[in-house]
Write an enzyme that holds these catalytic residues in place. Structure first.
Site, PDB file in Angstrom:
ATOM      1  N   ASN A   1      36.619   6.396  28.996  1.00 39.90           N
ATOM      2  CA  ASN A   1      35.465   7.254  28.729  1.00 39.90           C
ATOM      3  C   ASN A   1      35.697   8.247  27.599  1.00 39.90           C
ATOM      4  O   ASN A   1      34.763   8.706  26.971  1.00 39.90           O
ATOM      5  CB  ASN A   1      35.056   7.998  30.008  1.00 39.90           C
ATOM      6  CG  ASN A   1      36.244   8.586  30.749  1.00 39.90           C
ATOM      7  OD1 ASN A   1      37.187   7.865  31.094  1.00 39.90           O
ATOM      8  ND2 ASN A   1      36.228   9.878  30.982  1.00 39.90           N
TER       9      ASN A   1
ATOM     10  N   GLN B   1      32.059   2.724  32.198  1.00 39.27           N
ATOM     11  CA  GLN B   1      31.659   2.902  30.796  1.00 39.27           C
ATOM     12  C   GLN B   1      31.265   1.593  30.114  1.00 39.27           C
ATOM     13  O   GLN B   1      30.856   1.607  28.953  1.00 39.27           O
ATOM     14  CB  GLN B   1      32.797   3.571  30.001  1.00 39.27           C
ATOM     15  CG  GLN B   1      32.970   5.043  30.308  1.00 39.27           C
ATOM     16  CD  GLN B   1      31.765   5.907  29.915  1.00 39.27           C
ATOM     17  OE1 GLN B   1      30.920   5.519  29.120  1.00 39.27           O
ATOM     18  NE2 GLN B   1      31.700   7.087  30.501  1.00 39.27           N
TER      19      GLN B   1
ATOM     20  N   SER C   1      28.167   2.737  37.712  1.00 39.60           N
ATOM     21  CA  SER C   1      27.362   3.904  38.029  1.00 39.60           C
ATOM     22  C   SER C   1      26.098   3.912  37.174  1.00 39.60           C
ATOM     23  O   SER C   1      26.170   3.745  35.956  1.00 39.60           O
ATOM     24  CB  SER C   1      28.191   5.162  37.743  1.00 39.60           C
ATOM     25  OG  SER C   1      27.413   6.309  37.970  1.00 39.60           O
ATOM     26  N   ALA C   2      24.934   4.127  37.817  1.00 45.69           N
ATOM     27  CA  ALA C   2      23.651   3.965  37.118  1.00 45.69           C
ATOM     28  C   ALA C   2      23.396   5.019  36.039  1.00 45.69           C
ATOM     29  O   ALA C   2      22.781   4.730  35.019  1.00 45.69           O
ATOM     30  CB  ALA C   2      22.509   3.981  38.135  1.00 45.69           C
TER      31      ALA C   2
ATOM     32  N   CYS D   1      38.235  22.039  31.710  1.00 47.05           N
ATOM     33  CA  CYS D   1      38.410  23.377  32.255  1.00 47.05           C
ATOM     34  C   CYS D   1      38.740  23.259  33.738  1.00 47.05           C
ATOM     35  O   CYS D   1      37.883  22.952  34.551  1.00 47.05           O
ATOM     36  CB  CYS D   1      37.135  24.182  32.065  1.00 47.05           C
ATOM     37  SG  CYS D   1      37.372  25.912  32.408  1.00 47.05           S
TER      38      CYS D   1
HETATM   39  C1  LIG Z   1      31.445   8.895  34.784  1.00 43.57           C
HETATM   40  C2  LIG Z   1      32.616   8.088  35.138  1.00 43.57           C
HETATM   41  C3  LIG Z   1      33.030   7.941  36.476  1.00 43.57           C
HETATM   42  C4  LIG Z   1      32.348   8.667  37.614  1.00 43.57           C
HETATM   43  O1  LIG Z   1      31.051   8.186  37.865  1.00 43.57           O
HETATM   44  P1  LIG Z   1      30.031   9.111  38.702  1.00 43.57           P
HETATM   45  O2  LIG Z   1      28.846   8.244  38.928  1.00 43.57           O
HETATM   46  O3  LIG Z   1      29.734  10.302  37.845  1.00 43.57           O
HETATM   47  O4  LIG Z   1      30.726   9.478  39.971  1.00 43.57           O
HETATM   48  C5  LIG Z   1      34.110   7.141  36.730  1.00 43.57           C
HETATM   49  N1  LIG Z   1      34.772   6.505  35.742  1.00 43.57           N
HETATM   50  C6  LIG Z   1      34.405   6.603  34.452  1.00 43.57           C
HETATM   51  C7  LIG Z   1      35.161   5.869  33.410  1.00 43.57           C
HETATM   52  C8  LIG Z   1      33.320   7.416  34.100  1.00 43.57           C
HETATM   53  O5  LIG Z   1      32.984   7.538  32.821  1.00 43.57           O
END
Ligand SMILES: *Cc1c(COP(=O)(O)O)cnc(C)c1O
Length: 385
Positions: free
Chosen positions: A149, A177, A197-198, A323
Site C-alpha cells: 500500500n 490494494q 476490502s470494498a 503517528c
Molecule cells: C487498507 C488496507 C488494509 C485494511 O483494510 P480495511 O478495510 O481498512 O480494514 C489492509 N491491507 C492493505 C494492504 C490495505 O491497504
C-alpha cells in the site's frame, strides 16, 4: 480539493450508493427471517456474492463477507492458527505487510505461535530464498501481501504460492490494494485465502470479503448465529454487501481504462517533480508496482511538514510516517527496503484514482517545489550539507 490518497480510501461511486439506498429503508428485512421480503434480502446477498466471486474468478460459495480488509486478514490468520494448532505453530509473513497482518501476527506470538518476518530487497520484493528456508514441518501458514500500500511493489505472488503448495503449507494473500486495480484470478495465483476490502475500490467502508478455497476449514472469530456458513456470525450488513457487489461489477468494467489514465498521471507527476526538485527519488520499483501509486523520497525535509503545507493548498496526500501515540514513527516499509530513518521521514505518497486530472497534477507540480525549498531552508541538515 485535490485528493491523491486513494490507497487510504476512495469515495463511494454514486452508482454504488444508488444501489445501496433501498436496503436501508424499504428493503430493510433481516435475511434470516422466514417471510418473503427476507428471502429477497437473502437473494440480494447471494447476487452480490456472485459478483465478488466473478471478479476474483472463483465460486460464490468460496466468498465470506466480513467487516473489511482488517477483519478478513484477522480471520484468515487467526482462523488458520486455531484450526491447525495441533499441526504446528509457525507462521511466515514479510516485514512490509500492512499492520492488519503484522499486529495480528504479534498477537499470535503472545499466544505462543512463532512468526518469521521475511525481509525484502531495496525494491520491496520478498526474499524468496529466505522464505523457502524458513519453512519447517511446524509451518502452517504463509501470508504475503499481493501489492504494498505504501510503495506499490507487486510481489511475484504465483511463485510464492507455488513454494507454499510444494511444502504443503497454506497461503494467504492480502490483496486489498490489488482487487479492483489489476485483473487476476485466485485460481491462477493459487492462493488458499485472499483478503479484499470494498472501500479501496469505490465501494462502502466497513465491508470486505475473505476468499476461502473450497474444502479448506478455518475457525471463526465471531460466534453467534449461523450466517456466512457459520464462519461469521451476526445479521448481515445488507446495504454494504449490495454496495460491494456493485463496486466489483464497476471495477470489472472500468479497470482497464482507469489503469491507463492513472498511470499516465502518476508518471507525469513523477517526471515533473524529478525535474523540479533536487535530491529526490522514487521509493520502490518503478515498473513492478501499482500504476496509481508514487512514493517520493524528499531528502532533508519532514514529510509531515510537506503534508501540512500541501493540505493548506487543498491537496490531500500521505507521508511515510505513522503517528503512533503522539510520536512520529518512520514507515516500517521504507525502513525494510533500506531507507534510513531520517530519509523515511521525508517521504510522500501520492495515490491516484478515477477522477484525477492533468490540471491537478500540474497544480501539485507547481506547488510542491517551493514548499520543499521553504522547508529545506529551515532544515539544519540541508544548510550543513
Ligand atoms: C487498507 C488496507 C488494509 C485494511 O483494510 P480495511 O478495510 O481498512 O480494514 C489492509 N491491507 C492493505 C494492504 C490495505 O491497504
Amino acid at each position: 480539493m485535490i485528493y491523491l490518497d486513494h490507497n487510504a480510501t476512495t469515495y463511494c461511486d454514486p452508482e454504488v450508493v444508488k444501489e445501496m439506498l433501498p436496503y436501508f429503508t424499504e428493503k430493510f428485512y433481516n435475511p434470516s427471517s422466514v417471510y418473503t421480503p427476507s428471502q429477497e434480502a437473502k437473494d440480494s446477498i447471494e447476487t452480490s456474492r456472485e459478483k465478488v466471486a466473478k471478479l476474483l474468478g472463483c465460486h460464490s460459495s468460496e466468498i465470506i463477507f466480513t467487516a473489511g480488509g482488517s477483519e478478513s486478514i484477522n480471520m484468515a490468520i487467526i482462523g488458520t492458527a486455531y484450526a491447525l494448532k495441533n499441526k504446528g505453530n509457525h507462521i511466515i509473513t514479510s516485514k512490509i505487510e500492512h499492520h492488519a497482518v503484522l499486529h495480528t501476527c504479534k498477537f499470535l506470538e503472545e499466544l505462543g505461535f512463532e512468526v518469521s518476518y521475511i525481509g525484502v530487497d531495496k525494491y520491496g520484493f520478498v526474499d524468496i530464498e529466505q522464505l523457502e528456508k524458513s519453512i519447517t514441518p511446524k509451518t502452517i501458514l504463509i501470508s504475503i501481501m499481493y501489492a504494498n500500500n505504501e510503495i506499490g511493489t507487486i510481489q511475484p505472488i504465483e511463485e510464492i504460492s507455488k513454494i507454499a503448495k510444494n511444502k504443503g503449507v497454506l497461503f494467504h494473500t492480502d490483496a486489498v490494494q490489488v482487487v479492483g486495480k489489476i485483473p487476476f484470478s485466485v485460481k491462477n495465483i493459487g492462493a488458499d485465502m485472499l483478503s479484499l476490502s470494498a472501500h479501496k475500490f469505490y465501494g462502502p467502508k466497513g465491508i470486505g470479503s475473505l476468499y476461502i478455497k473450497k474444502g479448506l476449514r478455518i475457525k471463526p472469530l465471531i460466534h453467534g448465529g449461523g450466517q456466512e456458513r457459520n464462519l461469521r456470525a451476526g445479521t448481515e450488513n445488507v446495504p454494504a454487501i449490495v454496495g460491494m457487489g456493485k463496486a466489483c461489477e464497476l471495477a470489472e468494467k472500468n479497470m482497464e481504462k482507469d489503469s491507463a489514465a492513472e498511470k499516465e498521471l502518476r508518471d507525469m507527476l513523477e517526471k515533473n517533480l524529478l525535474e523540479k526538485i533536487p535530491e529526490i527519488l522514487i521509493n520502490g520499483h518503478t515498473e513492478k508496482r501499482l500504476y496509481n501509486t508514487s512514493n517520493v523520497g524528499v531528502k532533508y525535509v519532514e514529510g509531515e511538514g510537506m503534508l501540512l503545507n500541501l493540505d493548506f493548498e487543498g491537496i490531500c496526500a500521505s507521508s511515510g510516517s505513522a503517528c503512533t501515540s503522539g510520536s512520529l514513527d518512520p514507515s516500517h516499509v521504507l525502513l525494510a527496503i533500506g531507507v534510513s530513518p531520517e530519509d523515511a521521514h521525508g517521504s510522500l505518497r501520492f495515490s491516484f484514482g478515477r477522477k484525477n486530472t492533468r490540471q491537478e497534477v500540474e497544480k501539485v507540480a507547481e506547488v510542491l517545489p517551493p514548499i520543499v525549498q521553504k522547508l529545506r531552508q529551515m532544515s539544519p541538515f540541508w544548510n550543513k550539507k
